[in-house]
Design a protein around this motif. Structure first.
Motif, PDB file in Angstrom:
ATOM      1  N   GLU A 279      45.088  36.664  38.436  1.00  0.00           N
ATOM      2  CA  GLU A 279      45.385  38.011  37.963  1.00  0.00           C
ATOM      3  C   GLU A 279      45.842  37.908  36.509  1.00  0.00           C
ATOM      4  OE1 GLU A 279      48.435  40.234  40.049  1.00  0.00           O
ATOM      5  OE2 GLU A 279      48.112  41.990  38.778  1.00  0.00           O
ATOM      6  N   GLU A 370      42.209  46.233  39.510  1.00  0.00           N
ATOM      7  CA  GLU A 370      43.271  46.608  40.445  1.00  0.00           C
ATOM      8  C   GLU A 370      43.796  47.997  40.113  1.00  0.00           C
ATOM      9  OE1 GLU A 370      46.406  43.753  40.813  1.00  0.00           O
ATOM     10  OE2 GLU A 370      45.059  42.163  41.463  1.00  0.00           O
ATOM     11  N   ASP A 400      46.053  47.895  44.649  1.00  0.00           N
ATOM     12  CA  ASP A 400      47.287  47.167  44.363  1.00  0.00           C
ATOM     13  C   ASP A 400      48.467  47.853  45.059  1.00  0.00           C
ATOM     14  OD1 ASP A 400      48.875  45.290  43.185  1.00  0.00           O
ATOM     15  OD2 ASP A 400      48.467  45.873  41.127  1.00  0.00           O
TER      16      ASP A 400
HETATM   17 CA    CA Z   1      48.335  43.964  39.933  1.00  0.00          CA
END
Ligand code: CA
Ligand code: C2E
Ligand code: CA
Length: 496
Positions: A279, A370, A400
């Motif tokens: 991420e 996300e 998310d």
């Molecule tokens: Ca995130």
């Protein structure tokens, strides 16, 4: 509008020209018929001239007076509610403040209708106007003799009430206003809610400018706490507002991106313990403000419309760094990028993202965007459109902070996403709270039933990991494996 003004003015002038012409023609004729001697005719012509001047001067006076009155009214009074507008309100407020008795306090309430534009869209503009008028009449009827009201913006009102300087009475005032507005909402059968910021004179300000600024700081705080909230102004709030303003000023500077960098947090397969994705998380280290956490500056960047530029930077920078580090496309094939709440509602943002990802075609195929759950389900149609238009480029989507936003099964069915990311708060309590355990297990089952993956976020220890594994969750991210790291560390982490 301009054309209409022109036509009206032209019509008026034409009528004047015709009447004037007819007057000259017929009055000359009448004088010549009625009188014979030249001396009387000349005298009559003079009188006629004076008469004409007087009548037209009177006409001009009436017209000018009316036009000026209309303009003044438009400038000072809001046509929908007949309340003073901002400028006039501040003038009247200053007058009230200057004659405020020592034993009294003036309470200024800055009132903001929640989601007014959505209300207008849903119920129509006439309903919007009715809400504005009903708020006005309801509050005016209640506070009447001791108050001053103004319309300060399209969905904002100012209400200044002079009352005894008694803390109990003052503290009860916001609830009282809420109650009045509930009644108003029921009476017109249109649901609406408001937020309020409250400032007290003379404590928080002795002049309209300082008092309005204090009330608007309090309003901002109330709105940040959700719908139908109120806040009283305080010194602390003022400091927070000052800090926010500093951040805004710095965000607007052209050198902003020089102080940005990205960190990457690996996501691992629970079973094999190998890296399945990363991420991308943004970091801002400002030379004077120091490290500003993303939780703090991203909501502000959203408010000032900067997120499209920031997201563009995040995507471009990640693509560049990961390519240069030799991590994509071979070593990593899932790069998660955060999209902020308000980006979905920016009209051109789909086009912007399409344009960026068309430029990085190969990168798009391994990127996953996300979107937080609350954003995704807030306006399901917009989210659907957003996701669908970008899926065509090969992008994947993740919801998310899942579990915080009450997504119903039917909503989830309508959102073509590839992953649910279980919110950190549940993982945090997974060892001690049975509720969190049930929620995590249900999310994993839900994802499995939909044939999409689930990732647990914020995993910090082995017990949590064990529980997740028992639930059937396959991937995790958290300090237990790795903290977010710079590109060089990521390179070492992935290759080790
Ligand atoms: Ca995130
Ligand atoms: P998020 O998307 O939920 O990101 C996860 C946050 O959890 C990150 O905080 C990460 O550092 C933190 N975290 C990860 N593992 C653990 C753990 O085991 N324990 C604990 N206590 N925390 C963990 P961070 O980097 O401060 O980011 C906060 C939020 O800021 C993010 O929440 C995201 O909403 C936003 N954000 C960060 N970068 C970006 C970005 O590039 N674009 C957008 N739109 N938002 C971003
Ligand atoms: Ca999250």
């Amino acid at each position: 509008m301009q054309k209409k003004t022109f036509v009206t003015a032209f019509k008026g002038t034409a009528i004047y020209a015709v009447i004037g012409g007819l007057w000259i023609l017929f009055s000359d004729k009448a004088v010549n018929t009625l009188f014979d001697d030249t001396a009387t005719i000349n005298l009559m012509q003079t009188y006629k001239g004076w008469f004409y001047v007087l009548v037209t001067a009177f006409l001009l006076f009436v017209l000018l007076k009316r036009a000026i009155q209309d303009t003044e009214k438009l400038l000072t009074l809001d046509p929908v509610t007949q309340l003073p507008r901002h400028y006039q309100f501040t003038r009247l407020l200053d007058q009230q403040l200057s004659k405020l008795p020592v034993d009294k306090a003036l309470i200024l309430i800055y009132l903001d209708i929640n989601r007014f534009s959505q209300l207008n869209q849903e119920f129509g503009h006439q309903a919007g106007d009715r809400v504005l008028q009903k708020i006005t009449s309801q509050l005016w009827e209640y506070f009447h003799s001791s108050s001053l009201m103004g319309r300060l913006g399209s969905d904002q009102f100012g209400l200044a009430v002079t009352i005894d300087n008694d803390r109990d009475i003052i503290d009860n005032l916001p609830e009282l206003v809420f109650r009045q507005l509930h009644n108003a909402s029921e009476a017109i059968n249109i649901p609406f809610k408001v937020s309020m910021g409250v400032a007290i004179a003379p404590t928080d300000g002795k002049q309209s400018k300082s008092l309005l600024s204090a009330a608007s700081i309090a309003l901002h705080n109330a709105k940040s706490r959700g719908e139908e909230q109120y806040s009283f102004f305080s010194r602390e709030l003022s400091e927070i507002a000052q800090h926010r303003q500093n951040i805004i000023n710095e965000l607007k500077k052209p050198e902003l991106f020089e102080h940005f960098h990205s960190v990457y947090q690996p996501q691992l397969s629970i079973l094999e313990q190998n890296v399945v994705g990363v991420e991308v998380l943004l970091r801002w280290t400002h030379p004077k403000l120091g490290f500003v956490p993303p939780d703090q500056f991203i909501p502000i960047a959203e408010d000032i419309g900067l997120m499209p530029d920031i997201t563009r930077w995040v995507i471009t920078n990640a693509q560049k760094e990961l390519t240069e580090a030799g991590l994509i496309p071979d070593r990593l094939n899932r790069i998660s990028i955060n999209i902020s709440a308000k980006e979905l509602n920016i009209e051109d943002q789909v086009k912007n993202l399409q344009q960026i990802f068309q430029e990085y075609e190969a990168f798009a195929k391994i990127c996953q965007l996300e979107i937080t759950e609350t954003t995704a389900i807030y306006d399901i149609k917009t989210s659907q459109k957003f996701i669908q238009s970008l899926k065509e480029l090969g992008l994947r989507f993740s919801i998310d902070d899942f579990g915080t936003g009450f997504t119903s099964l039917s909503n989830l069915k309508n959102l073509p996403v590839d992953e649910l990311k279980i919110d950190r708060s549940f993982i945090d309590k997974i060892e001690t709270e049975s509720n969190s355990q049930i929620i995590v297990k249900s999310i994993v089952d839900l994802a499995n039933n939909f044939g999409i993956s689930s990732v647990a976020e914020g995993v910090e220890n082995n017990n949590q990991l064990k529980f997740l594994q028992d639930c059937g969750c396959k991937e995790a991210q958290g300090y237990h494996f790795a903290k977010p790291m710079g590109i060089e560390d990521l390179k070492a982490f992935v290759k080790s």
